[in-house]
Design a protein around this motif. Structure first.
Motif, mmCIF file in Angstrom:
data_model
loop_
_atom_site.group_PDB
_atom_site.id
_atom_site.type_symbol
_atom_site.label_atom_id
_atom_site.label_comp_id
_atom_site.label_asym_id
_atom_site.label_seq_id
_atom_site.Cartn_x
_atom_site.Cartn_y
_atom_site.Cartn_z
ATOM 1 N N LEU A 40 0.878 -1.196 -0.082
ATOM 2 C CA LEU A 40 0.037 0.010 0.168
ATOM 3 C C LEU A 40 0.883 1.174 -0.109
ATOM 4 O O LEU A 40 1.979 1.251 0.661
ATOM 5 N N PRO A 41 0.397 2.312 -0.742
ATOM 6 C CA PRO A 41 1.301 3.522 -0.610
ATOM 7 C C PRO A 41 1.147 4.012 1.090
ATOM 8 O O PRO A 41 0.234 3.651 1.692
ATOM 9 N N PRO A 42 1.964 4.988 1.063
ATOM 10 C CA PRO A 42 2.080 5.547 2.454
ATOM 11 C C PRO A 42 0.635 6.137 2.848
ATOM 12 O O PRO A 42 0.212 7.050 1.980
ATOM 13 N N LEU A 43 0.024 6.003 4.021
ATOM 14 C CA LEU A 43 -1.209 6.764 4.317
ATOM 15 C C LEU A 43 -0.944 7.212 5.815
ATOM 16 O O LEU A 43 -0.314 7.065 6.441
ATOM 17 N N ASP A 44 -1.628 8.335 5.808
ATOM 18 C CA ASP A 44 -1.690 9.174 7.038
ATOM 19 C C ASP A 44 -2.268 8.492 8.170
ATOM 20 O O ASP A 44 -1.771 8.476 9.284
ATOM 21 N N GLU A 45 -3.089 7.610 7.771
ATOM 22 C CA GLU A 45 -4.006 6.731 8.836
ATOM 23 C C GLU A 45 -4.361 5.644 7.892
ATOM 24 O O GLU A 45 -5.216 5.702 7.054
ATOM 25 N N GLN A 46 -3.890 4.274 8.372
ATOM 26 C CA GLN A 46 -4.521 3.208 7.677
ATOM 27 C C GLN A 46 -5.517 2.485 8.591
ATOM 28 O O GLN A 46 -5.300 2.565 9.732
ATOM 29 N N PHE A 47 -6.900 2.310 8.070
ATOM 30 C CA PHE A 47 -7.734 1.847 9.089
ATOM 31 C C PHE A 47 -7.491 0.241 9.392
ATOM 32 O O PHE A 47 -7.035 -0.730 8.449
ATOM 33 N N GLU A 48 -7.857 -0.001 10.564
ATOM 34 C CA GLU A 48 -7.610 -1.654 11.051
ATOM 35 C C GLU A 48 -8.616 -2.435 10.290
ATOM 36 O O GLU A 48 -8.520 -3.375 9.564
ATOM 37 N N TYR A 49 -9.918 -1.891 10.196
ATOM 38 C CA TYR A 49 -11.165 -2.269 9.569
ATOM 39 C C TYR A 49 -11.443 -1.310 8.673
ATOM 40 O O TYR A 49 -11.637 -0.362 8.608
ATOM 41 N N ALA A 50 -11.853 -2.111 7.414
ATOM 42 C CA ALA A 50 -12.317 -1.365 6.251
ATOM 43 C C ALA A 50 -13.719 -0.648 6.668
ATOM 44 O O ALA A 50 -14.406 -1.184 7.460
ATOM 45 N N GLN A 51 -14.054 0.715 6.064
ATOM 46 C CA GLN A 51 -15.297 1.203 6.349
ATOM 47 C C GLN A 51 -15.807 1.641 4.920
ATOM 48 O O GLN A 51 -15.447 1.737 4.055
ATOM 49 N N GLN A 52 -16.979 1.597 5.003
ATOM 50 C CA GLN A 52 -17.961 1.739 3.895
ATOM 51 C C GLN A 52 -18.299 3.268 3.886
ATOM 52 O O GLN A 52 -18.671 3.731 4.767
ATOM 53 N N ALA A 53 -18.258 3.773 2.669
ATOM 54 C CA ALA A 53 -18.824 5.087 2.588
ATOM 55 C C ALA A 53 -19.795 5.051 1.215
ATOM 56 O O ALA A 53 -19.396 4.416 0.479
ATOM 57 N N ILE A 54 -20.634 5.955 1.225
ATOM 58 C CA ILE A 54 -21.641 6.339 -0.119
ATOM 59 C C ILE A 54 -21.215 7.761 -0.435
ATOM 60 O O ILE A 54 -21.068 8.383 0.272
ATOM 61 N N THR A 55 -20.881 7.710 -1.770
ATOM 62 C CA THR A 55 -20.736 8.855 -2.442
ATOM 63 C C THR A 55 -21.945 9.786 -2.491
ATOM 64 O O THR A 55 -22.818 9.064 -2.814
ATOM 65 N N LEU A 56 -21.691 11.267 -2.415
ATOM 66 C CA LEU A 56 -22.620 11.980 -2.405
ATOM 67 C C LEU A 56 -22.968 12.526 -3.866
ATOM 68 O O LEU A 56 -24.132 13.230 -3.996
ATOM 69 N N PHE A 57 -21.803 12.738 -4.517
ATOM 70 C CA PHE A 57 -22.201 13.287 -5.760
ATOM 71 C C PHE A 57 -21.128 12.681 -6.631
ATOM 72 O O PHE A 57 -20.429 11.853 -6.326
ATOM 73 N N ASP A 58 -21.254 12.823 -8.047
ATOM 74 C CA ASP A 58 -20.470 12.308 -9.134
ATOM 75 C C ASP A 58 -19.030 12.961 -8.890
ATOM 76 O O ASP A 58 -18.587 14.246 -8.600
ATOM 77 N N TYR A 59 -17.928 12.199 -9.507
ATOM 78 C CA TYR A 59 -16.674 12.897 -9.554
ATOM 79 C C TYR A 59 -15.735 12.131 -10.407
ATOM 80 O O TYR A 59 -15.942 10.955 -10.591
#
Length: 107
Positions: A40-59
Motif C-alpha cells: 500500500l502507498p504511505p497513508l496518513d492513517e490506515q484503518f484496521e477495519y475497512a469502512q464503507q462510504a456512500i458517495t454524495l456526488f459524481d466525481y
C-alpha cells in the motif's frame, strides 16, 4: 512507482464476501486480510477495519491515482491518504477520493 501502481499491487485475491473480523456491521473486513499492507502507498492513517462510504456526488478523476465514481456508489475505505482525501476501493480499483464527496456509513 506512482500511487496507483502501488495500490493496485496491494490488492490481494480475497473472497467476495466481507465476513469475518467483527460481528456484523459494514466494517467487518480487516484491511490486512484484503490488501498487501507492504504494497500500500504511505497513508496518513490506515484503518484496521475497512469502512464503507456512500458517495454524495459524481466525481471524475483528475489524476491517475484518483477514483471516478457516481453519486450513490459504495466505496470501501482503506485509510486517510492525506488531509481531506480518503484512499478507497471501488469495484476492485483503488485510489484517492475527496472526503467531502462521501459519507462514511455507521456500523
Amino acid at each position: 512507482e506512482d500511487l496507483r501502481q502501488a495500490a493496485a499491487a496491494a490488492v490481494a485475491a480475497a473472497p467476495s464476501d466481507h465476513g469475518g473480523g467483527r460481528a456484523g456491521g459494514v466494517s467487518s473486513l480487516r484491511v490486512a486480510d484484503r490488501y498487501r499492507l507492504d504494497l500500500l502507498p504511505p497513508l496518513d492513517e490506515q484503518f484496521e477495519y475497512a469502512q464503507q462510504a456512500i458517495t454524495l456526488f459524481d466525481y471524475d478523476a483528475i489524476e491517475d491515482d484518483e477514483l471516478t465514481f457516481k453519486a450513490g456508489d459504495t466505496i470501501t475505505l482503506i485509510g486517510i491518504a492525506q488531509p481531506s482525501w480518503y484512499f478507497g476501493d471501488l469495484r476492485g480499483k483503488v485510489g484517492l477520493l475527496p472526503s467531502n464527496y462521501c459519507q462514511v456509513l455507521e456500523e
